[in-house]
Design an enzyme around this catalytic site. Structure first.
Site, PDB file in Angstrom:
ATOM      1  CD1 TRP A  95       0.898  10.471   5.766  1.00  0.00           C
ATOM      2  CD2 TRP A  95       2.089  11.853   4.478  1.00  0.00           C
ATOM      3  NE1 TRP A  95       0.094  10.890   4.743  1.00  0.00           N
ATOM      4  CE2 TRP A  95       0.791  11.735   3.942  1.00  0.00           C
ATOM      5  CE3 TRP A  95       3.014  12.670   3.833  1.00  0.00           C
ATOM      6  CZ2 TRP A  95       0.402  12.407   2.776  1.00  0.00           C
ATOM      7  CZ3 TRP A  95       2.620  13.344   2.671  1.00  0.00           C
ATOM      8  CH2 TRP A  95       1.333  13.213   2.154  1.00  0.00           C
ATOM      9  CD1 TRP A 106       6.914  15.477   8.087  1.00  0.00           C
ATOM     10  CD2 TRP A 106       5.083  14.405   8.750  1.00  0.00           C
ATOM     11  NE1 TRP A 106       6.995  15.327   9.445  1.00  0.00           N
ATOM     12  CE2 TRP A 106       5.891  14.665   9.882  1.00  0.00           C
ATOM     13  CE3 TRP A 106       3.876  13.737   8.927  1.00  0.00           C
ATOM     14  CZ2 TRP A 106       5.508  14.292  11.179  1.00  0.00           C
ATOM     15  CZ3 TRP A 106       3.502  13.361  10.213  1.00  0.00           C
ATOM     16  CH2 TRP A 106       4.314  13.640  11.315  1.00  0.00           C
ATOM     17  CD  GLU A 141       3.331  -4.451   2.144  1.00  0.00           C
ATOM     18  OE1 GLU A 141       3.033  -3.314   2.525  1.00  0.00           O
ATOM     19  OE2 GLU A 141       4.487  -4.763   1.795  1.00  0.00           O
ATOM     20  CD1 TRP A 167       8.856  21.259   7.272  1.00  0.00           C
ATOM     21  CD2 TRP A 167       8.990  20.168   5.319  1.00  0.00           C
ATOM     22  NE1 TRP A 167       9.164  19.948   7.534  1.00  0.00           N
ATOM     23  CE2 TRP A 167       9.272  19.248   6.363  1.00  0.00           C
ATOM     24  CE3 TRP A 167       9.019  19.704   4.002  1.00  0.00           C
ATOM     25  CZ2 TRP A 167       9.561  17.905   6.130  1.00  0.00           C
ATOM     26  CZ3 TRP A 167       9.309  18.368   3.773  1.00  0.00           C
ATOM     27  CH2 TRP A 167       9.570  17.481   4.817  1.00  0.00           C
ATOM     28  CD1 TRP A 200       5.501  -3.281   5.484  1.00  0.00           C
ATOM     29  CD2 TRP A 200       6.041  -1.444   6.667  1.00  0.00           C
ATOM     30  NE1 TRP A 200       6.725  -2.819   5.054  1.00  0.00           N
ATOM     31  CE2 TRP A 200       7.071  -1.700   5.757  1.00  0.00           C
ATOM     32  CE3 TRP A 200       6.148  -0.342   7.523  1.00  0.00           C
ATOM     33  CZ2 TRP A 200       8.201  -0.889   5.661  1.00  0.00           C
ATOM     34  CZ3 TRP A 200       7.266   0.459   7.428  1.00  0.00           C
ATOM     35  CH2 TRP A 200       8.284   0.184   6.509  1.00  0.00           C
ATOM     36  CG  ASN A 244       1.119   0.976  -0.424  1.00  0.00           C
ATOM     37  OD1 ASN A 244       1.147   1.784   0.493  1.00  0.00           O
ATOM     38  ND2 ASN A 244       2.190   0.288  -0.800  1.00  0.00           N
TER      39      ASN A 244
HETATM   40  C1  LIG Z   1       1.567   8.243   2.885  1.00  0.00           C
HETATM   41  C2  LIG Z   1       0.848   6.974   3.283  1.00  0.00           C
HETATM   42  C3  LIG Z   1      -0.185   7.005   4.220  1.00  0.00           C
HETATM   43  C4  LIG Z   1      -0.831   5.832   4.611  1.00  0.00           C
HETATM   44  N1  LIG Z   1      -1.854   5.906   5.523  1.00  0.00           N
HETATM   45  C5  LIG Z   1      -2.480   4.765   5.917  1.00  0.00           C
HETATM   46  C6  LIG Z   1      -3.540   4.806   6.863  1.00  0.00           C
HETATM   47  O1  LIG Z   1      -3.902   5.857   7.400  1.00  0.00           O
HETATM   48  N2  LIG Z   1      -4.159   3.638   7.183  1.00  0.00           N
HETATM   49  C7  LIG Z   1      -3.769   2.429   6.638  1.00  0.00           C
HETATM   50  O2  LIG Z   1      -4.360   1.401   6.979  1.00  0.00           O
HETATM   51  N3  LIG Z   1      -2.750   2.370   5.776  1.00  0.00           N
HETATM   52  C8  LIG Z   1      -2.098   3.486   5.392  1.00  0.00           C
HETATM   53  N4  LIG Z   1      -1.072   3.404   4.475  1.00  0.00           N
HETATM   54  C9  LIG Z   1      -0.565   2.081   4.081  1.00  0.00           C
HETATM   55  C10 LIG Z   1      -1.157   1.454   2.815  1.00  0.00           C
HETATM   56  O3  LIG Z   1      -1.159   2.360   1.757  1.00  0.00           O
HETATM   57  C11 LIG Z   1      -2.569   0.937   3.015  1.00  0.00           C
HETATM   58  O4  LIG Z   1      -2.643   0.126   4.169  1.00  0.00           O
HETATM   59  C12 LIG Z   1      -3.003   0.081   1.811  1.00  0.00           C
HETATM   60  O5  LIG Z   1      -2.946   0.834   0.638  1.00  0.00           O
HETATM   61  C13 LIG Z   1      -4.400  -0.420   2.023  1.00  0.00           C
HETATM   62  O6  LIG Z   1      -4.847  -1.136   0.920  1.00  0.00           O
HETATM   63  P1  LIG Z   1      -5.045  -2.707   0.996  1.00  0.00           P
HETATM   64  O7  LIG Z   1      -5.896  -3.045   2.158  1.00  0.00           O
HETATM   65  O8  LIG Z   1      -5.492  -3.163  -0.350  1.00  0.00           O
HETATM   66  O9  LIG Z   1      -3.561  -3.196   1.295  1.00  0.00           O
HETATM   67  P2  LIG Z   1      -2.831  -4.582   1.010  1.00  0.00           P
HETATM   68  O10 LIG Z   1      -1.723  -4.293   0.073  1.00  0.00           O
HETATM   69  O11 LIG Z   1      -3.790  -5.627   0.611  1.00  0.00           O
HETATM   70  O12 LIG Z   1      -2.177  -4.915   2.422  1.00  0.00           O
HETATM   71  C14 LIG Z   1      -2.864  -5.679   3.433  1.00  0.00           C
HETATM   72  C15 LIG Z   1      -2.951  -4.909   4.726  1.00  0.00           C
HETATM   73  O13 LIG Z   1      -1.656  -4.665   5.265  1.00  0.00           O
HETATM   74  C16 LIG Z   1      -1.614  -3.394   5.902  1.00  0.00           C
HETATM   75  N5  LIG Z   1      -0.642  -2.556   5.199  1.00  0.00           N
HETATM   76  C17 LIG Z   1      -0.321  -2.591   3.886  1.00  0.00           C
HETATM   77  N6  LIG Z   1       0.660  -1.701   3.611  1.00  0.00           N
HETATM   78  C18 LIG Z   1       0.937  -1.079   4.774  1.00  0.00           C
HETATM   79  C19 LIG Z   1       1.852  -0.060   5.157  1.00  0.00           C
HETATM   80  N7  LIG Z   1       2.700   0.499   4.278  1.00  0.00           N
HETATM   81  N8  LIG Z   1       1.862   0.354   6.443  1.00  0.00           N
HETATM   82  C20 LIG Z   1       1.042  -0.200   7.371  1.00  0.00           C
HETATM   83  N9  LIG Z   1       0.162  -1.179   7.062  1.00  0.00           N
HETATM   84  C21 LIG Z   1       0.111  -1.615   5.787  1.00  0.00           C
HETATM   85  C22 LIG Z   1      -3.015  -2.792   5.783  1.00  0.00           C
HETATM   86  O14 LIG Z   1      -3.730  -3.076   6.950  1.00  0.00           O
HETATM   87  C23 LIG Z   1      -3.587  -3.532   4.581  1.00  0.00           C
HETATM   88  O15 LIG Z   1      -4.983  -3.622   4.593  1.00  0.00           O
HETATM   89  C24 LIG Z   1      -0.418   4.579   4.055  1.00  0.00           C
HETATM   90  C25 LIG Z   1       0.614   4.561   3.113  1.00  0.00           C
HETATM   91  C26 LIG Z   1       1.236   5.730   2.717  1.00  0.00           C
HETATM   92  C27 LIG Z   1       2.360   5.666   1.713  1.00  0.00           C
END
Ligand SMILES: Cc1cc2nc3c(=O)[nH]c(=O)nc-3n(C[C@H](O)[C@H](O)[C@H](O)COP(=O)(O)OP(=O)(O)OC[C@H]3O[C@@H](n4cnc5c(N)ncnc54)[C@H](O)[C@@H]3O)c2cc1C
Length: 456
Positions: free
Chosen positions: A375, A352, A266, A296, A269, A334
């Site tokens: 997105w 989107w 993650e 859309w 990502w 997430n």
């Molecule tokens: C539609 C959509 C929009 C999103 N917008 C954002 C946003 O604006 N900012 C954001 O930081 N994340 C975004 N995410 C990714 C993800 O949902 C969040 O990073 C995550 O929920 C944050 O919670 P956590 O810190 O507990 O994540 P954890 O599951 O603990 O993951 C650890 C870290 O990994 C990174 N990470 C995790 N998943 C993703 C992912 N899919 N893409 C990129 N990085 C990721 C984040 O920095 C996160 O803090 C989005 C996901 C979706 C589906």
């Protein structure tokens, strides 16, 4: 007498593992400056919830700098001009900064480099996003090979220590007053839920990391369960640079385990998203794949549906719980972000960009790369494989990922409905909770039909 050094801060609001601070502190007296530039990012100006976070993060960093014998200088205006101005006032010619990849920050770095010596450092990502190359010497577009290539270069470099003290220059430039920036909401103050949910700042980020270190082993099992506290909640700390991914990596990597490897993926990502915006700077506004403009919906009915989604009133409990969690806390789980985003784009057939804009304004972790890449990935418009025809069933997702307690917490109208009925309550149990805006099967057929028609 060594000349003063400027540290230009943006989304890197920390002292430890901050290479700009580290280099500046070794070269001379330090002036740290943050510029609020409301015009630079256009439609991507910092959103409401993120402004709340920024206020508290600057307040925290300011306190930390005071303790080290220094002071944070705040300025408002065009970033490159203001940083150059502070440098002139302090008698400095060198500015140190961590490199940022949003297109507006790259432009600002180029503009500033015309008037000062600008020293840029890597520090907010596991690797600089332009380092990895395919066998054909092109940047990666697909996540899995990108992730493999990045993993082969891990671990990241060892984190740098925080400076023990910072010597201020003889003449410290004047600073704005943080409160005058009005980053906090008032009339009405909607930030109570955010304040109850978050601790902001570098020390809070490390406390969160320590707490997470005890739980990361369970991540592979718990990460998809919104009713459990099964993810790190480090995203706003990472976005604002209160902690670096290298610090996170070195604290958690204990040589394997399913929880850690899933979590590392993650974090990757996050690097991948930067790699995409470097290649596609307009990724936040422009779909990478054509063929969706006729899919859309627009007009009054679509506008009503968009508002129902924003307010958490679609009649789909898991979607509404997520949208209300977002409004209340500035964050959404997430798995629920995926379900809610898919619902907007496929069940409601709304562009989107409408969803991304709402998230941008409501998320404390709103991030140009992460938001747009996720997105576009959900929508099928991104660089990766086209996911449009894979339509998530929200009610099945809710059951599969045991979202009952989560729904009861964020949708109080359903607080008395038990599992399994909570996932799709019958009419007589809904009370004031609205009926579904559209049935799942009908929505699915409509989406697939619209996509088919557009392709023909
Ligand atoms: C539609 C959509 C929009 C999103 N917008 C954002 C946003 O604006 N900012 C954001 O930081 N994340 C975004 N995410 C990714 C993800 O949902 C969040 O990073 C995550 O929920 C944050 O919670 P956590 O810190 O507990 O994540 P954890 O599951 O603990 O993951 C650890 C870290 O990994 C990174 N990470 C995790 N998943 C993703 C992912 N899919 N893409 C990129 N990085 C990721 C984040 O920095 C996160 O803090 C989005 C996901 C979706 C589906």
């Amino acid at each position: 007498m060594t000349s003063p050094q400027i540290v230009w801060l943006r989304r890197d609001l920390r002292l430890a593992d901050q290479p700009a601070f580290h280099a500046a502190a070794q070269a001379g007296p330090v002036v740290a400056v943050y510029v609020l530039d409301d015009g630079i990012a256009g439609r991507n100006a910092i959103g409401g919830a993120a402004r709340w976070w920024l206020h508290h993060s600057l307040e925290s960093l300011s306190r930390d700098l005071d303790r080290l014998g220094s002071r944070l200088i705040l300025r408002r205006g065009r970033a490159a001009d203001q940083v150059a101005q502070v440098a002139r006032e302090a008698g400095a010619t060198t500015v140190h900064a961590i490199r940022h990849y949003e297109p507006w920050w790259r432009d600002a770095e180029n503009a500033l480099a015309e008037s000062v010596e600008l020293m840029l450092y890597d520090g907010n990502y596991l690797l600089p996003p332009d380092v990895l190359r395919t066998g054909a010497e092109t940047p990666y577009k697909i996540f899995t090979p990108f992730s493999k290539a990045l993993l082969a270069k891990m671990p990241p470099r060892e984190p740098l220590p925080a400076p023990g003290s910072l010597q201020p220059p003889g003449n410290l430039p004047a600073s704005d007053n943080l409160a005058d920036w009005r980053l906090l909401p008032s009339h009405p103050d909607w930030s109570g839920g955010l304040a109850a949910f978050w601790q902001v700042g570098e020390a809070a980020a490390h406390a969160q990391l320590e707490d997470w270190a005890d739980r990361v082993d369970d991540y592979a099992e718990t990460r998809n369960l919104p009713s459990e506290d099964g993810s790190s909640r480090l995203s706003p700390h990472l976005h604002w640079g209160e902690i670096s991914p290298a610090q996170v990596w070195h604290r958690l990597d204990r040589g394997g385990g399913a929880g850690w490897s899933t979590f590392a993926r993650e974090l990757i990502w996050r690097d991948y998203a930067q790699n995409i915006i470097v290649q596609f700077p307009r990724h936040g506004e422009q779909s990478c794949r054509d063929g969706f403009s006729g899919v859309w919906r627009s007009g009054a009915a679509a506008g009503d549906d968009l508002r129902a989604w924003q307010r958490g009133m679609t009649g789909y409990p898991i979607v509404d719980a997520g949208m209300r969690q977002l409004w209340q806390t500035g964050w959404m789980h997430n798995r629920v972000r995926m379900v809610a985003a898919s619902f907007l784009v496929k069940h409601l057939l709304i562009d989107w960009r409408e969803g991304a804009r709402w998230f941008w304004d409501c998320l404390v972790d709103a991030d140009y790369g992460n938001n747009s890449v996720n997105w576009q990935w959900i929508s099928g418009t991104g660089v990766d494989s086209n996911m449009f025809v894979r339509i998530m069933a929200p009610l099945t997702q809710s059951e599969k990922f045991r979202a009952g307690d989560y729904i009861r917490e964020f949708v109080p109208e359903l607080a008395d409905v038990r599992d399994p009925l909570i996932h799709d309550p019958p009419d007589e149990m809904r009370g004031s909770y609205p009926p579904k805006v559209i049935g799942h099967r009908e929505a699915r057929e409509r989406a697939l039909g619209a996509y088919r028609d557009q392709k023909d």
